[in-house]
Scaffold this motif. Structure first.
Motif, short mmCIF file in Angstrom:
data_model
loop_
_atom_site.label_atom_id
_atom_site.label_comp_id
_atom_site.label_asym_id
_atom_site.label_seq_id
_atom_site.Cartn_x
_atom_site.Cartn_y
_atom_site.Cartn_z
N SER A 179 18.93 12.99 17.17
CA SER A 179 18.54 13.97 17.88
C SER A 179 17.11 14.53 17.55
O SER A 179 16.63 14.63 16.44
CB SER A 179 19.50 15.27 17.35
N GLY A 189 25.44 10.46 24.82
CA GLY A 189 24.77 11.65 24.27
C GLY A 189 24.00 12.23 25.42
O GLY A 189 23.93 12.00 26.64
N GLU A 210 14.34 16.18 25.28
CA GLU A 210 15.43 16.81 24.45
C GLU A 210 16.42 15.84 24.15
O GLU A 210 17.06 15.31 25.28
CB GLU A 210 15.83 18.20 24.49
N VAL A 211 16.57 15.23 22.85
CA VAL A 211 17.68 14.26 22.79
C VAL A 211 18.71 14.93 21.77
O VAL A 211 18.31 15.34 20.68
CB VAL A 211 17.10 12.96 22.17
N GLU A 212 20.02 14.72 22.15
CA GLU A 212 21.02 15.06 21.15
C GLU A 212 22.08 14.00 21.11
O GLU A 212 22.64 13.58 22.44
CB GLU A 212 21.64 16.34 21.76
N GLY A 213 22.17 13.43 19.97
CA GLY A 213 23.34 12.63 19.53
C GLY A 213 23.38 11.42 20.40
O GLY A 213 24.45 10.90 20.89
N ARG A 223 13.37 16.59 19.40
CA ARG A 223 12.59 16.97 20.48
C ARG A 223 11.15 16.78 20.60
O ARG A 223 10.62 16.64 19.70
CB ARG A 223 12.43 18.59 20.49
#
Ligand code: ADP
Ligand code: MG
Length: 503
Positions: free
Chosen positions: A272, A306, A258-261, A274
């Motif tokens: 962002s 991030g 899960e990657v955010e910003g 998944r």
């Protein structure tokens, strides 16, 4: 009229391999002939013989109907042959103009003073419809322009026959298009060109005829509109090749990544997304839009800002810890990052895991038997040829080097695989093999993030496609959207997104 170039019975043996075995080949005036074959088939060797860089052991050549036995490239140039090499041969600290006149003898008709050379070069560029800055040093030019200098240099010497050895390997799709336009125009003026490639799509696009070489022998010659990708692939590899891996629908499970910003200088501006277990998420985009930064940030090789969560927990920003957590990485440059070329397969097979069990045994010494067993499993399971565990990685072809990397990364049973350009520069047989292994791993529950500049690769493998442009994700597509749409629908939508045109 005599043929531009004719070869008969050309044979060349190196200590370990018969690189050219009685090769015969004709090149007509006015045509572009493609020479295709897998890595190691003997294409470059044959062209180096034609260009006077290597003497053949046996065989005859004719240029424009006259017997031709070059002792050096100078003889080739005199016979009207020019060559653009796979690895450029320009003198980097010199300017374009200096490189153009370099190597010409004082008595030669083209050995003029630099101002005359400039006028001649400018006129030539005008005629060719492309420009290169004549006073720039070679080392300051991007590769696409360096290649133009090579072409210009050959034409400056009045080459009527132009040989290009894998010229598109270093070009963007747009630069490749320009090269093809140039080649067509060059041939249309009554010249002739030999274009070496193993990218079959572009071969079909640019050439009139295709000669296929396998294991040093000519397998056959076909005309382009009449042949097909499938036929060429079969001739090249010697068996049917599945150009598109059969693949059932994905059955995505838990969120693995899960990657955010996520931001990473200089080009990753905030993404962002998944990736779940059991799915392949493709990142498409023109290279240089932040993909390298993304991959390096995820694998702990580049500082970033991030959130990156792996199996619900923050991923430590350290390459070794990322690996230990069960993340595998196929790096985009296998020779720089994927392998240590002077190490054996046995050593390369555990690279990055050598400090861990089960390879490190009592008192911390590497366990030789375990290393050997592991390497053996790798070469068998991943069809590495030759099946040697002791040979240094350098001695394998590109396709087999890549199988070593892919095998190592998959055999460690990762939960997440970050695969960057997994089949770049690899021949069709190895592409098919690697694609099949990736799909199998997905079906066993692996989460795969596939970053590729090769649109057909993304389209055939990915269950979802994210498009990156200028460091951001600008769109998401799924192959299902193509149902009921005309042929080429996804390619077109992807192409627009990749060019920054909003959907
Ligand atoms: N200078 C050399 N010495 C020894 N072997 C070579 C040399 N050049 C090429 N080879 C070998 O000859 C074979 C054909 O190589 P090459 O002509 O470069 O193939 P291609 O250009 O089709 O990839 C390969 O097995 C390669 O390892
Ligand atoms: Mg070659």
């Amino acid at each position: 009229m005599a043929k531009a170039l004719a070869l008969q019975g050309i044979t060349k043996r190196f200590p370990l391999v018969l690189a050219n075995d009685r090769i015969g080949l004709d090149l007509e005036w006015g045509e572009v002939l493609a020479l295709v074959g897998e890595n190691g088939a003997g294409k470059s060797t044959l062209m180096r013989i034609v260009y006077g860089l290597l003497p053949p052991d046996r065989g005859e050549m004719w240029v424009a109907g006259r017997p031709y036995r070059p002792k050096s490239p100078l003889d080739a140039i005199r016979a009207g042959i020019g060559m653009v090499h796979q690895h450029f041969m320009l003198v980097e600290p010199f300017t374009v103009l200096e490189n153009l006149v370099l190597g010409l003898e004082p008595g030669s008709p083209f050995f003029l003073n630099l101002e005359q050379a400039r006028r001649r070069a400018s006129a030539l560029m005008e005629e060719l419809g492309f420009q290169v800055p004549l006073d720039e040093r070679i080392e300051n030019l991007p590769v696409g322009l360096q290649q133009r200098v090579e072409i210009l240099k050959a034409l400056y010497r009045e080459a009527k026959i132009l040989i290009l050895d894998e010229p598109t390997a270093v070009l963007t799709p747009q630069e490749a298009e320009e090269l093809f336009r140039f080649l067509r125009a060059y041939a249309a003026k009554g010249n002739a060109a030999i274009f070496i490639s193993h990218k079959l799509k572009e071969v079909l696009q640019v050439s009139d005829r295709v000669t296929v070489i396998r294991d040093g022998r000519v397998v056959g010659t076909v005309r382009t509109p009449a042949t097909s990708l499938e036929e060429l692939a079969r001739m090249m590899v010697g068996r049917e090749v599945v150009l598109r891996v059969p693949k059932g629908p994905a059955r995505p499970g838990e969120v693995v990544l899960e990657v955010e910003g996520l931001e990473a200088p200089p080009r990753l501006k905030g993404v962002s997304f998944r990736v779940r277990s059991g799915e392949i998420v493709g990142i498409a985009g023109v290279e240089g839009n932040g993909q390298t930064e993304l991959v390096e940030a995820l694998t702990g090789l580049r500082p970033h800002r991030g959130v990156v969560r792996y199996l619900g927990k923050p991923l430590p920003p350290l390459a070794r810890r990322v690996r230990e957590a069960g993340v595998s990485h196929i790096p985009e440059d296998r020779q720089a990052r994927g392998l240590v070329l002077d190490f054996s397969v046995r050593e390369n097979a555990v690279l990055g895991d050598q400090h861990r069990r089960p390879f490190r045994g009592f008192l911390g010494f590497l366990d030789g038997d375990r290393l050997e067993a592991h390497a053996r499993e790798l070469v068998e399971t991943f069809d590495v040829r030759p099946r040697s565990t002791g040979l240094s990685a350098r001695r394998f072809s590109g396709g087999n080097q890549q199988k070593i990397v892919v095998g190592r990364e998959l055999l460690r049973a990762p939960r997440l695989l970050v695969a960057a350009q997994p089949t770049r520069g690899v021949d069709v047989g190895a592409i098919e093999f690697i694609h099949q292994r990736l799909v199998e791993a997905r079906d066993r529950g692996l989460a795969v993030l596939l970053v590729s500049a090769d649109l057909s690769e993304v389209l055939s493998l990915a269950d979802r496609i994210l498009v990156m442009y200028e460091g951001r994700i600008v769109g998401e597509l799924t192959p299902e959207e193509a149902k009921g749409q005309p042929e080429g629908y996804l390619e077109e939508r992807l192409g627009l997104l990749m060019a920054g045109v909003p959907a």
